[in-house]
Write a protein that holds these residues in place. Structure first.
Motif, PDB file in Angstrom:
ATOM      1  N   ALA A  98       1.793  -2.439  12.060  1.00  0.00           N
ATOM      2  CA  ALA A  98       2.250  -3.485  11.140  1.00  0.00           C
ATOM      3  C   ALA A  98       1.510  -3.402   9.814  1.00  0.00           C
ATOM      4  O   ALA A  98       2.098  -3.589   8.741  1.00  0.00           O
ATOM      5  CB  ALA A  98       2.071  -4.863  11.761  1.00  0.00           C
ATOM      6  N   ASP A  99       0.207  -3.107   9.866  1.00  0.00           N
ATOM      7  CA  ASP A  99      -0.563  -2.954   8.629  1.00  0.00           C
ATOM      8  C   ASP A  99       0.020  -1.836   7.772  1.00  0.00           C
ATOM      9  O   ASP A  99       0.156  -1.963   6.552  1.00  0.00           O
ATOM     10  CB  ASP A  99      -2.026  -2.634   8.951  1.00  0.00           C
ATOM     11  CG  ASP A  99      -2.777  -3.842   9.491  1.00  0.00           C
ATOM     12  OD1 ASP A  99      -2.302  -4.978   9.299  1.00  0.00           O
ATOM     13  OD2 ASP A  99      -3.848  -3.636  10.107  1.00  0.00           O
ATOM     14  N   ARG A 100       0.336  -0.724   8.402  1.00  0.00           N
ATOM     15  CA  ARG A 100       0.885   0.413   7.663  1.00  0.00           C
ATOM     16  C   ARG A 100       2.254   0.100   7.060  1.00  0.00           C
ATOM     17  O   ARG A 100       2.516   0.407   5.905  1.00  0.00           O
ATOM     18  CB  ARG A 100       1.001   1.628   8.594  1.00  0.00           C
ATOM     19  CG  ARG A 100      -0.331   2.195   9.042  1.00  0.00           C
ATOM     20  CD  ARG A 100      -0.134   3.445   9.865  1.00  0.00           C
ATOM     21  NE  ARG A 100      -1.404   4.097  10.192  1.00  0.00           N
ATOM     22  CZ  ARG A 100      -1.506   5.345  10.641  1.00  0.00           C
ATOM     23  NH1 ARG A 100      -0.411   6.073  10.808  1.00  0.00           N
ATOM     24  NH2 ARG A 100      -2.684   5.868  10.911  1.00  0.00           N
ATOM     25  N   VAL A 101       3.113  -0.479   7.860  1.00  0.00           N
ATOM     26  CA  VAL A 101       4.451  -0.813   7.368  1.00  0.00           C
ATOM     27  C   VAL A 101       4.365  -1.807   6.215  1.00  0.00           C
ATOM     28  O   VAL A 101       5.079  -1.697   5.215  1.00  0.00           O
ATOM     29  CB  VAL A 101       5.329  -1.372   8.508  1.00  0.00           C
ATOM     30  CG1 VAL A 101       6.664  -1.871   7.967  1.00  0.00           C
ATOM     31  CG2 VAL A 101       5.551  -0.303   9.576  1.00  0.00           C
ATOM     32  N   ALA A 102       3.463  -2.788   6.345  1.00  0.00           N
ATOM     33  CA  ALA A 102       3.332  -3.826   5.313  1.00  0.00           C
ATOM     34  C   ALA A 102       2.907  -3.252   3.972  1.00  0.00           C
ATOM     35  O   ALA A 102       3.252  -3.801   2.916  1.00  0.00           O
ATOM     36  CB  ALA A 102       2.344  -4.895   5.769  1.00  0.00           C
ATOM     37  N   VAL A 103       2.158  -2.143   3.969  1.00  0.00           N
ATOM     38  CA  VAL A 103       1.742  -1.529   2.706  1.00  0.00           C
ATOM     39  C   VAL A 103       2.960  -1.107   1.894  1.00  0.00           C
ATOM     40  O   VAL A 103       3.061  -1.384   0.694  1.00  0.00           O
ATOM     41  CB  VAL A 103       0.826  -0.314   2.979  1.00  0.00           C
ATOM     42  CG1 VAL A 103       0.642   0.515   1.718  1.00  0.00           C
ATOM     43  CG2 VAL A 103      -0.529  -0.773   3.497  1.00  0.00           C
ATOM     44  N   GLY A 104       3.905  -0.426   2.533  1.00  0.00           N
ATOM     45  CA  GLY A 104       5.112  -0.011   1.828  1.00  0.00           C
ATOM     46  C   GLY A 104       6.011  -1.179   1.474  1.00  0.00           C
ATOM     47  O   GLY A 104       6.573  -1.237   0.374  1.00  0.00           O
ATOM     48  N   VAL A 105       6.151  -2.118   2.400  1.00  0.00           N
ATOM     49  CA  VAL A 105       6.996  -3.283   2.145  1.00  0.00           C
ATOM     50  C   VAL A 105       6.460  -4.091   0.974  1.00  0.00           C
ATOM     51  O   VAL A 105       7.220  -4.574   0.126  1.00  0.00           O
ATOM     52  CB  VAL A 105       7.102  -4.158   3.404  1.00  0.00           C
ATOM     53  CG1 VAL A 105       7.831  -5.459   3.091  1.00  0.00           C
ATOM     54  CG2 VAL A 105       7.832  -3.412   4.519  1.00  0.00           C
ATOM     55  N   ALA A 106       5.138  -4.234   0.877  1.00  0.00           N
ATOM     56  CA  ALA A 106       4.552  -5.004  -0.219  1.00  0.00           C
ATOM     57  C   ALA A 106       4.874  -4.385  -1.570  1.00  0.00           C
ATOM     58  O   ALA A 106       5.096  -5.103  -2.557  1.00  0.00           O
ATOM     59  CB  ALA A 106       3.031  -5.094  -0.035  1.00  0.00           C
ATOM     60  N   SER A 107       4.910  -3.062  -1.641  1.00  0.00           N
ATOM     61  CA  SER A 107       5.260  -2.390  -2.897  1.00  0.00           C
ATOM     62  C   SER A 107       6.699  -2.672  -3.283  1.00  0.00           C
ATOM     63  O   SER A 107       7.010  -2.942  -4.453  1.00  0.00           O
ATOM     64  CB  SER A 107       5.028  -0.880  -2.752  1.00  0.00           C
ATOM     65  OG  SER A 107       3.686  -0.587  -2.465  1.00  0.00           O
ATOM     66  N   VAL A 108       7.590  -2.615  -2.304  1.00  0.00           N
ATOM     67  CA  VAL A 108       9.003  -2.900  -2.563  1.00  0.00           C
ATOM     68  C   VAL A 108       9.180  -4.351  -3.007  1.00  0.00           C
ATOM     69  O   VAL A 108       9.917  -4.647  -3.961  1.00  0.00           O
ATOM     70  CB  VAL A 108       9.846  -2.615  -1.300  1.00  0.00           C
ATOM     71  CG1 VAL A 108      11.276  -3.112  -1.489  1.00  0.00           C
ATOM     72  CG2 VAL A 108       9.832  -1.133  -0.981  1.00  0.00           C
ATOM     73  N   VAL A 109       8.497  -5.240  -2.326  1.00  0.00           N
ATOM     74  CA  VAL A 109       8.606  -6.666  -2.653  1.00  0.00           C
ATOM     75  C   VAL A 109       8.087  -6.943  -4.056  1.00  0.00           C
ATOM     76  O   VAL A 109       8.673  -7.738  -4.812  1.00  0.00           O
ATOM     77  CB  VAL A 109       7.839  -7.501  -1.607  1.00  0.00           C
ATOM     78  CG1 VAL A 109       7.667  -8.940  -2.080  1.00  0.00           C
ATOM     79  CG2 VAL A 109       8.563  -7.467  -0.267  1.00  0.00           C
ATOM     80  N   ALA A 110       6.994  -6.286  -4.456  1.00  0.00           N
ATOM     81  CA  ALA A 110       6.420  -6.522  -5.778  1.00  0.00           C
ATOM     82  C   ALA A 110       7.385  -6.125  -6.897  1.00  0.00           C
ATOM     83  O   ALA A 110       7.392  -6.731  -7.972  1.00  0.00           O
ATOM     84  CB  ALA A 110       5.110  -5.744  -5.920  1.00  0.00           C
ATOM     85  N   VAL A 111       8.218  -5.113  -6.651  1.00  0.00           N
ATOM     86  CA  VAL A 111       9.144  -4.630  -7.676  1.00  0.00           C
ATOM     87  C   VAL A 111      10.480  -5.365  -7.631  1.00  0.00           C
ATOM     88  O   VAL A 111      11.037  -5.749  -8.661  1.00  0.00           O
ATOM     89  CB  VAL A 111       9.382  -3.111  -7.515  1.00  0.00           C
ATOM     90  CG1 VAL A 111      10.451  -2.629  -8.496  1.00  0.00           C
ATOM     91  CG2 VAL A 111       8.090  -2.348  -7.728  1.00  0.00           C
TER      92      VAL A 111
END
Length: 435
Positions: free
Chosen positions: A349-362
């Motif tokens: 979940a930590d790993r997946v959240a890293v990529g998701v957070a980038s998408v969400v920020a943009v």
């Protein structure tokens, strides 16, 4: 500029056909109520559509069930037959449906990695022809293909992608040659899964969302204001190349090994599972990684074999739906549970959240759906964990949901795309000869 009579007729006809598609058989009186058109106008369009072979009387409605006012009109489902293909590295899954999308036959064929391009294409085309024959379809009107890789936004062709079999790029041309008159379209598998989730799955209530595909590789599909966004080169969602912390290097133009893929691709997940003390699957592809995730979810929830594919209804659910969860699940979601499976899921979940957070920020999509083999296997458990991690990383409120369609998402998306294209053509008014 006011609409011409022919344009008005075309608009009315399409409206009536869409209602018949969505609502099922309707009487002329019900069509009048739903469209707001006058009785004579509805009578005219019913006559036109009947004469064109698009609708027919399928029964009667009402207490007395007789007379013109009781006739139920429905779309002639057999007017066109459609095929949908889910093209994988090791084979093809096919289904054939009627114009209403009712599945008439399904088939599949495994294709070995040692098969040459010609042999592989012949096996795939033969599977389509065989399935169409089983469905009783003399000809196919439209074929929708879902495949991994980039789609050229100008030509609509599957672009050359490293690691994908060459026969993928030859399949559409071969089908077009063997199925004269058929309309053949190709779309990226993740995009098709997103379209299916939007129409029938986890994102039915969302005009804006991102589908994150977790499988052998990783990808994303972006839907903004109800429309799928492909980007200038067709590469929207190539999230595997996203530079992220936690990798040994940066990605390159030809290799996503240093990007988000290095954290969440199938090989990375099986390696993580081994480090956490979980059994290593026999393969490090999407199916192997999904098996590890599915087993971990089953252990922490006590679901055992019941957890199945990780889709709604197949096992316990958590924060995503707001339903009550077992105590052991609360430990996982709260980060206090022990054991290899607990640790593995939290790190995943930590790993997946890293990529998701980038998408969400943009993009600030408000909703992210986890699909692909791994996303489906993790189900609501993984979605809940990622949402919790994301809440701590981003000020933008984002709901994370599990796929609502399981392994059928790509096929459903391909079928919906084929049906839309067929109906756009069949429902269009006939061109009138120039005076």
């Amino acid at each position: 500029m006011p609409a011409t009579p022919s344009t008005a007729r075309a608009i009315n006809d399409r409206l009536a056909l869409r209602l018949l598609q969505q609502e099922g058989p309707l009487t002329a009186g019900r069509l009048k109520q739903l469209t707001g058109l006058s009785r004579p106008t509805v009578a005219d369009l019913v006559d036109r559509l009947t004469a064109a072979g698009l609708i027919t009387v399928v029964g009667e409605s009402g207490e007395q069930r007789r007379g013109p006012n009781a006739r139920l009109y429905g779309i002639v489902a057999g007017r066109a037959h459609l095929a949908a293909l889910d093209v994988r590295t090791a084979g093809v899954v096919v289904l054939v449906s009627d114009l209403l999308g009712r599945v008439l036959a399904e088939g599949s064929v495994p294709i070995g990695g040692d098969a040459g391009t010609g042999t592989a294409v012949e096996q795939a085309v033969a599977a389509v022809e065989r399935t169409a024959e089983e469905a009783g379809a003399e000809r196919l009107h439209t074929v929708g293909i879902g495949a991994p890789g980039l789609i050229d936004p100008v030509t609509g062709d599957l672009r050359d992608s490293a690691g994908l079999p060459a026969w993928h790029r030859s399949l559409a041309t071969a089908l077009q040659e063997r199925l004269p008159g058929a309309r053949v379209t190709v779309e990226n598998e993740t995009n098709l899964a997103a379209l299916a989730e939007q129409r029938e799955g986890a994102a039915r209530d969302r005009d804006t969302f991102v589908l994150l595909w977790l499988g052998h590789g990783v990808g994303a599909a972006v839907v903004l204001d109800g429309a799928l966004r492909r980007g200038a080169s067709g590469g929207t969602g190539e999230i595997g190349f996203l530079p992220v912390p936690g990798t040994d290097s940066l990605p390159s133009a030809r290799d996503c090994g240093g990007g988000f893929h290095a954290l969440t691709g199938a090989a990375a997940l099986t390696s993580l599972a081994t480090r956490c003390g979980l059994p290593t699957p026999p393969t490090t592809d999407g199916a192997g990684a999904a098996a590890v995730v599915r087993g971990a979810v089953a252990e922490v929830t006590g679901a055992g074999a019941r957890s199945g594919d990780g889709v709604p209804g197949a096992g316990p659910v958590g924060l995503v739906t707001g339903e009550e969860v077992p105590g052991v699940m609360t430990e996982v979601l709260g980060g206090t549970g022990g054991g290899p499976s607990h640790r593995f899921l939290r790190l995943l979940a930590d790993r997946v959240a890293v990529g998701v957070a980038s998408v969400v920020a943009v993009l600030d999509p408000g909703c992210v759906v986890l699909g692909g083999e791994v996303g489906r296997a993790g189900g609501a458990v993984l979605a809940g964990l990622v949402e919790e991690r994301l809440r701590a990383m981003s000020p933008l409120r984002t709901e994370v949901r599990a796929s609502g369609l399981g392994g059928a998402a790509v096929l459903r998306g391909a079928l919906l795309t084929a049906r839309d294209r067929a109906q756009d053509e069949l429902f269009a008014p006939p061109e009138r000869p120039a005076p």
